[in-house]
Design a protein around this motif. Structure first.
Motif, PDB file in Angstrom:
ATOM      1  N   ILE A   1      57.010  52.728  55.568  1.00 27.83           N
ATOM      2  CA  ILE A   1      57.218  51.559  56.436  1.00 27.83           C
ATOM      3  C   ILE A   1      58.472  51.752  57.283  1.00 27.83           C
ATOM      4  N   VAL A   2      59.550  52.214  56.658  1.00 30.85           N
ATOM      5  CA  VAL A   2      60.798  52.434  57.392  1.00 30.85           C
ATOM      6  C   VAL A   2      60.594  53.454  58.501  1.00 30.85           C
ATOM      7  N   MET A   3      59.919  54.553  58.203  1.00 27.84           N
ATOM      8  CA  MET A   3      59.731  55.597  59.199  1.00 27.84           C
ATOM      9  C   MET A   3      58.849  55.118  60.349  1.00 27.84           C
ATOM     10  N   VAL A   4      57.833  54.316  60.048  1.00 25.50           N
ATOM     11  CA  VAL A   4      56.995  53.760  61.113  1.00 25.50           C
ATOM     12  C   VAL A   4      57.828  52.847  62.004  1.00 25.50           C
ATOM     13  N   ASN A   5      58.629  51.975  61.388  1.00 29.79           N
ATOM     14  CA  ASN A   5      59.477  51.065  62.170  1.00 29.79           C
ATOM     15  C   ASN A   5      60.446  51.835  63.064  1.00 29.79           C
ATOM     16  N   LEU A   6      61.058  52.861  62.515  1.00 29.85           N
ATOM     17  CA  LEU A   6      62.016  53.640  63.302  1.00 29.85           C
ATOM     18  C   LEU A   6      61.316  54.384  64.430  1.00 29.85           C
ATOM     19  N   ARG A   7      60.116  54.883  64.176  1.00 31.37           N
ATOM     20  CA  ARG A   7      59.375  55.583  65.235  1.00 31.37           C
ATOM     21  C   ARG A   7      59.030  54.622  66.371  1.00 31.37           C
ATOM     22  N   LEU A   8      58.638  53.392  66.030  1.00 31.50           N
ATOM     23  CA  LEU A   8      58.272  52.418  67.051  1.00 31.50           C
ATOM     24  C   LEU A   8      59.491  51.905  67.811  1.00 31.50           C
ATOM     25  N   CYS A   9      60.583  51.681  67.086  1.00 32.10           N
ATOM     26  CA  CYS A   9      61.748  51.036  67.697  1.00 32.10           C
ATOM     27  C   CYS A   9      62.720  52.020  68.341  1.00 32.10           C
ATOM     28  N   LEU A  10      62.792  53.221  67.815  1.00 32.52           N
ATOM     29  CA  LEU A  10      63.753  54.200  68.326  1.00 32.52           C
ATOM     30  C   LEU A  10      63.030  55.500  68.677  1.00 32.52           C
TER      31      LEU A  10
ATOM     32  N   VAL B   1      56.473  38.629  71.682  1.00 38.97           N
ATOM     33  CA  VAL B   1      57.484  39.030  72.651  1.00 38.97           C
ATOM     34  C   VAL B   1      57.996  40.410  72.229  1.00 38.97           C
ATOM     35  N   PRO B   2      58.571  41.169  73.147  1.00 36.56           N
ATOM     36  CA  PRO B   2      58.990  42.526  72.791  1.00 36.56           C
ATOM     37  C   PRO B   2      60.142  42.549  71.792  1.00 36.56           C
ATOM     38  N   PHE B   3      60.039  43.487  70.867  1.00 35.40           N
ATOM     39  CA  PHE B   3      61.158  43.845  69.995  1.00 35.40           C
ATOM     40  C   PHE B   3      61.259  45.367  70.060  1.00 35.40           C
ATOM     41  N   PHE B   4      62.309  45.864  70.672  1.00 32.43           N
ATOM     42  CA  PHE B   4      62.427  47.282  70.988  1.00 32.43           C
ATOM     43  C   PHE B   4      61.214  47.753  71.801  1.00 32.43           C
ATOM     44  N   GLY B   5      60.737  46.889  72.680  1.00 38.80           N
ATOM     45  CA  GLY B   5      59.636  47.250  73.558  1.00 38.80           C
ATOM     46  C   GLY B   5      58.264  47.133  72.947  1.00 38.80           C
ATOM     47  N   VAL B   6      58.168  46.742  71.681  1.00 36.55           N
ATOM     48  CA  VAL B   6      56.879  46.614  70.989  1.00 36.55           C
ATOM     49  C   VAL B   6      56.563  45.126  70.814  1.00 36.55           C
ATOM     50  N   PRO B   7      55.378  44.667  71.204  1.00 32.50           N
ATOM     51  CA  PRO B   7      55.042  43.258  70.983  1.00 32.50           C
ATOM     52  C   PRO B   7      55.166  42.903  69.500  1.00 32.50           C
ATOM     53  N   ALA B   8      55.941  41.858  69.220  1.00 36.34           N
ATOM     54  CA  ALA B   8      56.191  41.460  67.836  1.00 36.34           C
ATOM     55  C   ALA B   8      55.976  39.960  67.693  1.00 36.34           C
ATOM     56  N   ALA B   9      55.219  39.564  66.679  1.00 38.89           N
ATOM     57  CA  ALA B   9      55.018  38.141  66.403  1.00 38.89           C
ATOM     58  C   ALA B   9      56.360  37.541  65.985  1.00 38.89           C
ATOM     59  N   THR B  10      56.849  36.607  66.784  1.00 37.64           N
ATOM     60  CA  THR B  10      58.210  36.097  66.605  1.00 37.64           C
ATOM     61  C   THR B  10      58.179  34.579  66.634  1.00 37.64           C
ATOM     62  N   ILE B  11      58.769  33.959  65.621  1.00 38.81           N
ATOM     63  CA  ILE B  11      58.809  32.499  65.588  1.00 38.81           C
ATOM     64  C   ILE B  11      59.745  31.981  66.684  1.00 38.81           C
ATOM     65  N   THR B  12      59.452  30.801  67.180  1.00 37.02           N
ATOM     66  CA  THR B  12      60.148  30.259  68.350  1.00 37.02           C
ATOM     67  C   THR B  12      61.137  29.158  67.978  1.00 37.02           C
ATOM     68  N   GLY B  13      61.484  29.074  66.704  1.00 43.71           N
ATOM     69  CA  GLY B  13      62.313  27.960  66.248  1.00 43.71           C
ATOM     70  C   GLY B  13      63.685  27.902  66.874  1.00 43.71           C
TER      71      GLY B  13
ATOM     72  N   VAL C   1      72.494  44.507  68.569  1.00 43.31           N
ATOM     73  CA  VAL C   1      73.315  44.607  67.363  1.00 43.31           C
ATOM     74  C   VAL C   1      72.776  45.697  66.441  1.00 43.31           C
ATOM     75  N   VAL C   2      71.448  45.786  66.339  1.00 41.64           N
ATOM     76  CA  VAL C   2      70.847  46.831  65.503  1.00 41.64           C
ATOM     77  C   VAL C   2      71.334  48.204  65.937  1.00 41.64           C
ATOM     78  N   ARG C   3      71.450  48.430  67.227  1.00 41.72           N
ATOM     79  CA  ARG C   3      71.870  49.746  67.722  1.00 41.72           C
ATOM     80  C   ARG C   3      73.295  50.094  67.314  1.00 41.72           C
ATOM     81  N   THR C   4      74.099  49.092  66.959  1.00 44.52           N
ATOM     82  CA  THR C   4      75.467  49.379  66.517  1.00 44.52           C
ATOM     83  C   THR C   4      75.524  49.819  65.057  1.00 44.52           C
ATOM     84  N   MET C   5      74.487  49.518  64.294  1.00 43.73           N
ATOM     85  CA  MET C   5      74.438  49.917  62.875  1.00 43.73           C
ATOM     86  C   MET C   5      72.977  49.979  62.420  1.00 43.73           C
TER      87      MET C   5
END
Length: 295
Positions: free
Chosen positions: A46-55, A201-213, A269-273
């Motif tokens: 899961i981590v490697m898939v996320n990193l491949r999609l986001c970075l 909406v995009p998260f690192f350019g990937v459409p991500a289901a995101t709550i609007t609260g 912020v993620v890109r800083t750590m």
């Protein structure tokens, strides 16, 4: 791997470890993280898939380096929970530095409701505990399947001050009431909660289901949105909680634009750590119609 340890035995282990100096706990926690990296193959995938999609700009070797560092930090964050459950307030205050509290206090003194935008970094609970020592907050608590861990996690999040923990099933009414009564809302909006109340909406350019609260609640309550980031310091150096300036020109009349702005800020912020973001979560499990699931 940790799930195979009886819960009472795991709690006893956390209790023993919490007496150790933090640098030594960090070494042990990072060693546990190394084992998780090697043997928790499903979560590593899961981590490697996320990193491949986001970075995607990083090569495989660099993404593997980040994944390994992530598991080491994850191991630390797991074992150091014992500190949240049993360490004294004085010890935790020495360990967790809070920056920007004066900004939050000024907003509350002016009678302004506040939403603390707290993304899922591994130091999240440490940050919440440190803020709870200074402010009575409201937050959402997800009940755990394991009754033993549920008890201690609830204890850790409620032992300081007069904290109000609500479930997602309680709806927004209790949260709004608490915010209007002067409680900052410790808000965690960056996980995949399914299609309900979410938009893509995009998260690192990937459409991500995101709550609007964040957009909707801040508009409903006229709340200030204060970014809140907890950083785990290297070498067992503790943690720092950063409360930033309240966002200007937020919310707008465009919920999608507001939610996109939130995700872009989290990305920055993620890109800083990158090793400290909660990559073991399947952030992209909910897909737009017709799109394959990546995991």
């Amino acid at each position: 791997m940790l799930r195979r340890i009886p819960s009472q035995l795991a709690v006893a282990l956390f209790w023993l470890l919490h007496w150790l100096p933090l640098p030594l706990q960090a070494v042990i926690g990072e060693s546990v993280g190394e084992l998780l990296y090697r043997f928790a193959s499903r979560r590593r995938h899961i981590v490697m898939v996320n990193l491949r999609l986001c970075l995607p700009e990083l090569d495989v070797t660099e993404r593997q380096r980040i994944a390994r560092a992530h598991f080491r930090a994850l191991g630390r964050s797991i074992l150091e929970r014992g500190l949240l459950w049993w360490a004294s307030a004085e010890r935790l205050k020495r360990m967790i530095r809070l920056e920007g509290a004066e900004r939050l206090r000024a907003l509350l003194d002016d009678g302004r409701p506040v939403m603390l935008l707290a993304p899922h970094f591994l130091g999240l609970d440490m940050g919440g505990a440190r803020i709870a020592m200074e402010f009575n907050c409201v937050s959402i608590y997800a009940r755990q399947k394991n009754a033993v861990f549920d008890h201690w996690l609830f204890h850790g999040r409620s032992r300081f001050g007069d904290q109000q923990l609500l479930s997602r099933q309680d709806g927004v009414r209790g949260t709004v009431k608490a915010m209007k009564a002067g409680r900052p809302f410790y808000y965690l909006p960056d996980m995949d909660y399914g299609r309900e109340d979410s938009i893509f909406v995009p998260f690192f350019g990937v459409p991500a289901a995101t709550i609007t609260g964040l957009s909707r609640l801040s508009r409903l309550t006229r709340a200030a949105v204060v970014p809140c980031v907890t950083r785990m310091l290297p070498g067992g150096g503790g943690y720092v909680v950063e409360l930033g300036e309240a966002w200007a020109d937020f919310p707008t009349a465009d919920v999608e634009a507001d939610t996109t702005r939130m995700n872009r800020w989290i990305e920055s912020v993620v890109r800083t750590m990158p090793e400290q973001y909660y990559w073991v979560h399947r952030r992209f499990k909910t897909r737009p119609p017709g799109e394959a699931r990546p995991y």
